[in-house]
Design a protein around this motif. Structure first.
Motif, PDB file in Angstrom:
ATOM      1  N   SER A 103       0.275  16.685 -22.551  1.00 53.47           N
ATOM      2  CA  SER A 103       1.066  15.726 -21.871  1.00 53.47           C
ATOM      3  C   SER A 103       0.290  14.822 -20.693  1.00 53.47           C
ATOM      4  O   SER A 103      -1.105  15.401 -20.744  1.00 53.47           O
ATOM      5  CB  SER A 103       2.292  16.268 -21.292  1.00 53.47           C
ATOM      6  OG  SER A 103       1.838  16.968 -20.021  1.00 53.47           O
ATOM      7  N   LYS A 104       0.604  13.731 -20.419  1.00 51.64           N
ATOM      8  CA  LYS A 104      -0.239  13.055 -19.412  1.00 51.64           C
ATOM      9  C   LYS A 104      -0.380  14.162 -18.153  1.00 51.64           C
ATOM     10  O   LYS A 104      -1.617  14.108 -17.618  1.00 51.64           O
ATOM     11  CB  LYS A 104       0.896  11.914 -18.606  1.00 51.64           C
ATOM     12  CG  LYS A 104       0.242  11.153 -17.589  1.00 51.64           C
ATOM     13  CD  LYS A 104       0.942  10.163 -17.141  1.00 51.64           C
ATOM     14  CE  LYS A 104       0.569   9.521 -15.964  1.00 51.64           C
ATOM     15  NZ  LYS A 104       1.089   8.112 -15.394  1.00 51.64           N
ATOM     16  N   ARG A 105       0.428  14.937 -17.603  1.00 51.53           N
ATOM     17  CA  ARG A 105       0.365  15.810 -16.654  1.00 51.53           C
ATOM     18  C   ARG A 105      -0.801  16.797 -16.923  1.00 51.53           C
ATOM     19  O   ARG A 105      -1.549  17.345 -16.179  1.00 51.53           O
ATOM     20  CB  ARG A 105       1.853  16.365 -16.042  1.00 51.53           C
ATOM     21  CG  ARG A 105       1.486  17.240 -14.980  1.00 51.53           C
ATOM     22  CD  ARG A 105       1.225  16.534 -13.769  1.00 51.53           C
ATOM     23  NE  ARG A 105       0.675  17.270 -12.616  1.00 51.53           N
ATOM     24  CZ  ARG A 105      -0.438  16.967 -12.131  1.00 51.53           C
ATOM     25  NH1 ARG A 105      -0.993  15.835 -12.267  1.00 51.53           N
ATOM     26  NH2 ARG A 105      -0.840  17.887 -11.227  1.00 51.53           N
ATOM     27  N   HIS A 106      -0.751  17.313 -18.134  1.00 52.87           N
ATOM     28  CA  HIS A 106      -1.479  18.519 -18.717  1.00 52.87           C
ATOM     29  C   HIS A 106      -2.884  18.023 -18.661  1.00 52.87           C
ATOM     30  O   HIS A 106      -3.886  18.542 -18.168  1.00 52.87           O
ATOM     31  CB  HIS A 106      -1.072  18.954 -19.943  1.00 52.87           C
ATOM     32  CG  HIS A 106      -1.859  20.167 -20.558  1.00 52.87           C
ATOM     33  ND1 HIS A 106      -2.031  20.645 -21.817  1.00 52.87           N
ATOM     34  CD2 HIS A 106      -2.456  21.265 -19.709  1.00 52.87           C
ATOM     35  CE1 HIS A 106      -2.693  21.534 -21.783  1.00 52.87           C
ATOM     36  NE2 HIS A 106      -2.944  22.042 -20.569  1.00 52.87           N
ATOM     37  N   VAL A 107      -3.199  16.510 -19.311  1.00 49.16           N
ATOM     38  CA  VAL A 107      -4.397  16.097 -19.142  1.00 49.16           C
ATOM     39  C   VAL A 107      -5.089  15.825 -17.864  1.00 49.16           C
ATOM     40  O   VAL A 107      -6.068  16.101 -17.544  1.00 49.16           O
ATOM     41  CB  VAL A 107      -4.308  14.672 -19.872  1.00 49.16           C
ATOM     42  CG1 VAL A 107      -5.519  14.089 -19.787  1.00 49.16           C
ATOM     43  CG2 VAL A 107      -4.272  14.938 -21.492  1.00 49.16           C
TER      44      VAL A 107
ATOM     45  N   MET B 295      -7.983  14.324 -23.513  1.00 49.28           N
ATOM     46  CA  MET B 295      -7.003  13.235 -23.799  1.00 49.28           C
ATOM     47  C   MET B 295      -5.887  13.871 -24.459  1.00 49.28           C
ATOM     48  O   MET B 295      -5.858  14.875 -24.907  1.00 49.28           O
ATOM     49  CB  MET B 295      -8.026  12.710 -25.133  1.00 49.28           C
ATOM     50  CG  MET B 295      -9.214  12.118 -24.911  1.00 49.28           C
ATOM     51  SD  MET B 295     -10.072  11.833 -26.561  1.00 49.28           S
ATOM     52  CE  MET B 295     -11.087  10.400 -26.068  1.00 49.28           C
ATOM     53  N   GLN B 296      -4.967  13.030 -24.715  1.00 48.69           N
ATOM     54  CA  GLN B 296      -3.763  13.371 -25.214  1.00 48.69           C
ATOM     55  C   GLN B 296      -4.035  13.258 -26.542  1.00 48.69           C
ATOM     56  O   GLN B 296      -5.048  12.161 -27.124  1.00 48.69           O
ATOM     57  CB  GLN B 296      -2.399  12.303 -24.890  1.00 48.69           C
ATOM     58  CG  GLN B 296      -2.286  12.539 -23.458  1.00 48.69           C
ATOM     59  CD  GLN B 296      -0.771  11.824 -23.115  1.00 48.69           C
ATOM     60  OE1 GLN B 296       0.177  11.590 -23.959  1.00 48.69           O
ATOM     61  NE2 GLN B 296      -0.833  11.382 -21.944  1.00 48.69           N
ATOM     62  N   ASP B 297      -3.217  13.723 -27.493  1.00 52.40           N
ATOM     63  CA  ASP B 297      -3.469  13.895 -29.033  1.00 52.40           C
ATOM     64  C   ASP B 297      -3.586  12.503 -29.838  1.00 52.40           C
ATOM     65  O   ASP B 297      -4.582  12.136 -30.580  1.00 52.40           O
ATOM     66  CB  ASP B 297      -2.550  14.561 -29.846  1.00 52.40           C
ATOM     67  CG  ASP B 297      -2.754  15.879 -29.725  1.00 52.40           C
ATOM     68  OD1 ASP B 297      -4.081  16.477 -29.510  1.00 52.40           O
ATOM     69  OD2 ASP B 297      -1.811  17.087 -29.874  1.00 52.40           O
TER      70      ASP B 297
END
Length: 105
Positions: A44-48, A90-92
């Motif tokens: 996710s955005k937050r995870h990235v 990056m996000q997938d």
């Protein structure tokens, strides 16, 4: 740290944050800008953002101040430039679109 140590360090730090599909690329014969790329995905955005933050923070603690840090606000693709190693988180969907592994592999 030498280039290999920095690569191992960056790999460990993205792995600490449960990054997905971690790939390292040796670009020494293809680029005069860096020696290695670490490419990984967040869920996710937050995870990235969290993965990239962790890499940058831990690098500072180890005495390796990032030369650049881009994309944090958007969170789709965050780049952490450690000099001899550049980390791309990056996000997938973004990773699939740009296909950096194909470009540099």
């Amino acid at each position: 740290m030498n280039s290999q140590q920095l690569l191992d360090f960056a790999f460990d730090k993205v792995d600490d944050m449960k990054a997905k599909n971690i790939v390292t690329l040796d670009v020494r014969n293809k680029s005069s800008v860096t020696d290695y790329l670490v490419i990984c995905s967040g869920t996710s955005k937050r995870h990235v953002q969290s993965i990239a933050d962790h890499v940058a923070k831990e690098a500072r603690h180890a005495g390796e101040v990032p030369l650049g840090y881009e994309g944090q606000d958007q969170g789709e693709w965050v780049l952490v430039d450690l000099g001899n190693v550049v980390v791309h988180v990056m996000q997938d969907q973004t990773r699939g679109f740009y296909e950096l592994e194909k470009l540099w592999g």
